[in-house]
Design a protein around this motif. Structure first.
Motif, PDB file in Angstrom:
ATOM      1  N   ARG A   1       0.822  -1.213   0.000  1.00  0.00           N
ATOM      2  CA  ARG A   1       0.000   0.000   0.000  1.00  0.00           C
ATOM      3  C   ARG A   1       0.857   1.264   0.000  1.00  0.00           C
ATOM      4  O   ARG A   1       0.536   2.240  -0.667  1.00  0.00           O
ATOM      5  CB  ARG A   1      -0.948  -0.008   1.186  1.00  0.00           C
ATOM      6  CG  ARG A   1      -2.037  -1.045   1.014  1.00  0.00           C
ATOM      7  CD  ARG A   1      -3.000  -1.041   2.145  1.00  0.00           C
ATOM      8  NE  ARG A   1      -4.022  -2.058   1.923  1.00  0.00           N
ATOM      9  CZ  ARG A   1      -4.909  -2.419   2.801  1.00  0.00           C
ATOM     10  NH1 ARG A   1      -4.913  -1.855   3.992  1.00  0.00           N
ATOM     11  NH2 ARG A   1      -5.796  -3.341   2.519  1.00  0.00           N
ATOM     12  N   SER A   2       1.958   1.239   0.765  1.00  0.00           N
ATOM     13  CA  SER A   2       2.827   2.425   0.787  1.00  0.00           C
ATOM     14  C   SER A   2       3.518   2.616  -0.559  1.00  0.00           C
ATOM     15  O   SER A   2       3.662   3.751  -1.030  1.00  0.00           O
ATOM     16  CB  SER A   2       3.861   2.312   1.902  1.00  0.00           C
ATOM     17  OG  SER A   2       4.750   1.247   1.649  1.00  0.00           O
ATOM     18  N   LYS A   3       3.922   1.543  -1.200  1.00  0.00           N
ATOM     19  CA  LYS A   3       4.564   1.646  -2.512  1.00  0.00           C
ATOM     20  C   LYS A   3       3.579   2.072  -3.587  1.00  0.00           C
ATOM     21  O   LYS A   3       3.932   2.812  -4.499  1.00  0.00           O
ATOM     22  CB  LYS A   3       5.212   0.312  -2.908  1.00  0.00           C
ATOM     23  CG  LYS A   3       6.404  -0.064  -2.067  1.00  0.00           C
ATOM     24  CD  LYS A   3       7.517   0.926  -2.251  1.00  0.00           C
ATOM     25  CE  LYS A   3       8.727   0.536  -1.436  1.00  0.00           C
ATOM     26  NZ  LYS A   3       9.773   1.547  -1.492  1.00  0.00           N
ATOM     27  N   SER A   4       2.338   1.614  -3.501  1.00  0.00           N
ATOM     28  CA  SER A   4       1.354   1.975  -4.526  1.00  0.00           C
ATOM     29  C   SER A   4       0.960   3.449  -4.422  1.00  0.00           C
ATOM     30  O   SER A   4       0.548   4.054  -5.407  1.00  0.00           O
ATOM     31  CB  SER A   4       0.116   1.085  -4.430  1.00  0.00           C
ATOM     32  OG  SER A   4      -0.574   1.309  -3.224  1.00  0.00           O
ATOM     33  N   ARG A   5       1.107   4.045  -3.230  1.00  0.00           N
ATOM     34  CA  ARG A   5       0.828   5.475  -3.082  1.00  0.00           C
ATOM     35  C   ARG A   5       1.890   6.328  -3.776  1.00  0.00           C
ATOM     36  O   ARG A   5       1.625   7.467  -4.164  1.00  0.00           O
ATOM     37  CB  ARG A   5       0.763   5.847  -1.605  1.00  0.00           C
ATOM     38  CG  ARG A   5      -0.498   5.383  -0.938  1.00  0.00           C
ATOM     39  CD  ARG A   5      -0.629   5.940   0.471  1.00  0.00           C
ATOM     40  NE  ARG A   5      -1.624   5.186   1.189  1.00  0.00           N
ATOM     41  CZ  ARG A   5      -1.372   4.332   2.172  1.00  0.00           C
ATOM     42  NH1 ARG A   5      -0.141   4.150   2.585  1.00  0.00           N
ATOM     43  NH2 ARG A   5      -2.340   3.675   2.764  1.00  0.00           N
ATOM     44  N   GLU A   6       3.102   5.804  -3.917  1.00  0.00           N
ATOM     45  CA  GLU A   6       4.194   6.530  -4.551  1.00  0.00           C
ATOM     46  C   GLU A   6       4.270   6.270  -6.049  1.00  0.00           C
ATOM     47  O   GLU A   6       4.958   6.994  -6.772  1.00  0.00           O
ATOM     48  CB  GLU A   6       5.531   6.116  -3.910  1.00  0.00           C
ATOM     49  CG  GLU A   6       5.608   6.349  -2.424  1.00  0.00           C
ATOM     50  CD  GLU A   6       5.576   7.821  -2.064  1.00  0.00           C
ATOM     51  OE1 GLU A   6       6.189   8.625  -2.775  1.00  0.00           O
ATOM     52  OE2 GLU A   6       4.906   8.167  -1.068  1.00  0.00           O
ATOM     53  N   ARG A   7       3.575   5.257  -6.545  1.00  0.00           N
ATOM     54  CA  ARG A   7       3.731   4.812  -7.924  1.00  0.00           C
ATOM     55  C   ARG A   7       3.333   5.881  -8.945  1.00  0.00           C
ATOM     56  O   ARG A   7       3.945   5.994 -10.005  1.00  0.00           O
ATOM     57  CB  ARG A   7       2.905   3.547  -8.143  1.00  0.00           C
ATOM     58  CG  ARG A   7       3.037   2.989  -9.524  1.00  0.00           C
ATOM     59  CD  ARG A   7       2.191   1.769  -9.704  1.00  0.00           C
ATOM     60  NE  ARG A   7       2.299   1.332 -11.074  1.00  0.00           N
ATOM     61  CZ  ARG A   7       2.608   0.122 -11.435  1.00  0.00           C
ATOM     62  NH1 ARG A   7       2.812  -0.801 -10.536  1.00  0.00           N
ATOM     63  NH2 ARG A   7       2.688  -0.206 -12.702  1.00  0.00           N
ATOM     64  N   TYR A   8       2.316   6.676  -8.647  1.00  0.00           N
ATOM     65  CA  TYR A   8       1.834   7.642  -9.633  1.00  0.00           C
ATOM     66  C   TYR A   8       2.913   8.652 -10.015  1.00  0.00           C
ATOM     67  O   TYR A   8       2.957   9.136 -11.147  1.00  0.00           O
ATOM     68  CB  TYR A   8       0.579   8.356  -9.119  1.00  0.00           C
ATOM     69  CG  TYR A   8       0.820   9.412  -8.074  1.00  0.00           C
ATOM     70  CD1 TYR A   8       0.968  10.742  -8.424  1.00  0.00           C
ATOM     71  CD2 TYR A   8       0.909   9.069  -6.728  1.00  0.00           C
ATOM     72  CE1 TYR A   8       1.187  11.713  -7.465  1.00  0.00           C
ATOM     73  CE2 TYR A   8       1.123  10.029  -5.761  1.00  0.00           C
ATOM     74  CZ  TYR A   8       1.267  11.352  -6.142  1.00  0.00           C
ATOM     75  OH  TYR A   8       1.486  12.302  -5.187  1.00  0.00           O
ATOM     76  N   LYS A   9       3.808   8.960  -9.088  1.00  0.00           N
ATOM     77  CA  LYS A   9       4.881   9.903  -9.384  1.00  0.00           C
ATOM     78  C   LYS A   9       5.842   9.319 -10.425  1.00  0.00           C
ATOM     79  O   LYS A   9       6.266  10.014 -11.354  1.00  0.00           O
ATOM     80  CB  LYS A   9       5.655  10.240  -8.112  1.00  0.00           C
ATOM     81  CG  LYS A   9       4.823  10.901  -7.039  1.00  0.00           C
ATOM     82  CD  LYS A   9       5.637  11.049  -5.773  1.00  0.00           C
ATOM     83  CE  LYS A   9       4.761  11.501  -4.612  1.00  0.00           C
ATOM     84  NZ  LYS A   9       5.502  11.507  -3.348  1.00  0.00           N
ATOM     85  N   ILE A  10       6.172   8.055 -10.242  1.00  0.00           N
ATOM     86  CA  ILE A  10       7.099   7.382 -11.159  1.00  0.00           C
ATOM     87  C   ILE A  10       6.447   7.201 -12.521  1.00  0.00           C
ATOM     88  O   ILE A  10       7.071   7.415 -13.564  1.00  0.00           O
ATOM     89  CB  ILE A  10       7.533   6.031 -10.562  1.00  0.00           C
ATOM     90  CG1 ILE A  10       8.265   6.265  -9.244  1.00  0.00           C
ATOM     91  CG2 ILE A  10       8.404   5.257 -11.529  1.00  0.00           C
ATOM     92  CD1 ILE A  10       8.424   5.047  -8.395  1.00  0.00           C
TER      93      ILE A  10
END
Length: 130
Positions: free
Chosen positions: A77-86
């Motif tokens: 969940r924490s990684k998926s919150r950052e994915r949109y930036k990448i």
């Protein structure tokens, strides 16, 4: 066997799909259409004129069960919150700077094209921050 909401028992069961290949199998239950025609709960369940009535349940493979369990973890969940930036940066590289398609043949040329595209994006970011 499977029992419908009107307490009718399925007349047969079939399992579809191959096992141990990473795809989900399906249990399909078949019901007697004559009972469905006179059932008091047929609205939304039985379509007039149909010859068969089935209900299918997907059986998740081990791979899918593991993935579903992983998606419930805090790490995912924490990684998926950052994915949109990448993904936004990847989209810019691909759509704006031509990183989606090679301009010339050869791995060295593709490496050069990638390095120039990434350098350009980083330079734009530096100029924006200044």
């Amino acid at each position: 066997m499977f029992v419908c909401p009107a307490d009718h028992l399925a007349i047969r069961k079939a399992r579809q799909g191959k096992k141990n290949i990473g795809e989900n199998q399906v249990d399909t239950y078949y019901f007697d259409v004559e009972k469905c025609k006179v059932c008091h709960l047929r609205e939304g369940c039985y379509r007039e004129g149909s010859k068969t009535k089935t209900y299918s349940i997907t059986i998740k493979s081990e791979l899918h069960k593991e993935q579903m369990a992983f998606q419930q973890t805090n790490h995912y969940r924490s990684k998926s919150r950052e994915r949109y930036k990448i993904e936004a940066k990847n989209s810019e590289l691909k759509n704006v700077h031509g990183y989606g398609r090679a301009d010339s043949y050869g791995i060295q040329n593709m490496e050069m094209q990638g390095a120039l595209a990434i350098f350009t994006v980083n330079l734009k970011r530096i100029l924006k921050l200044i």
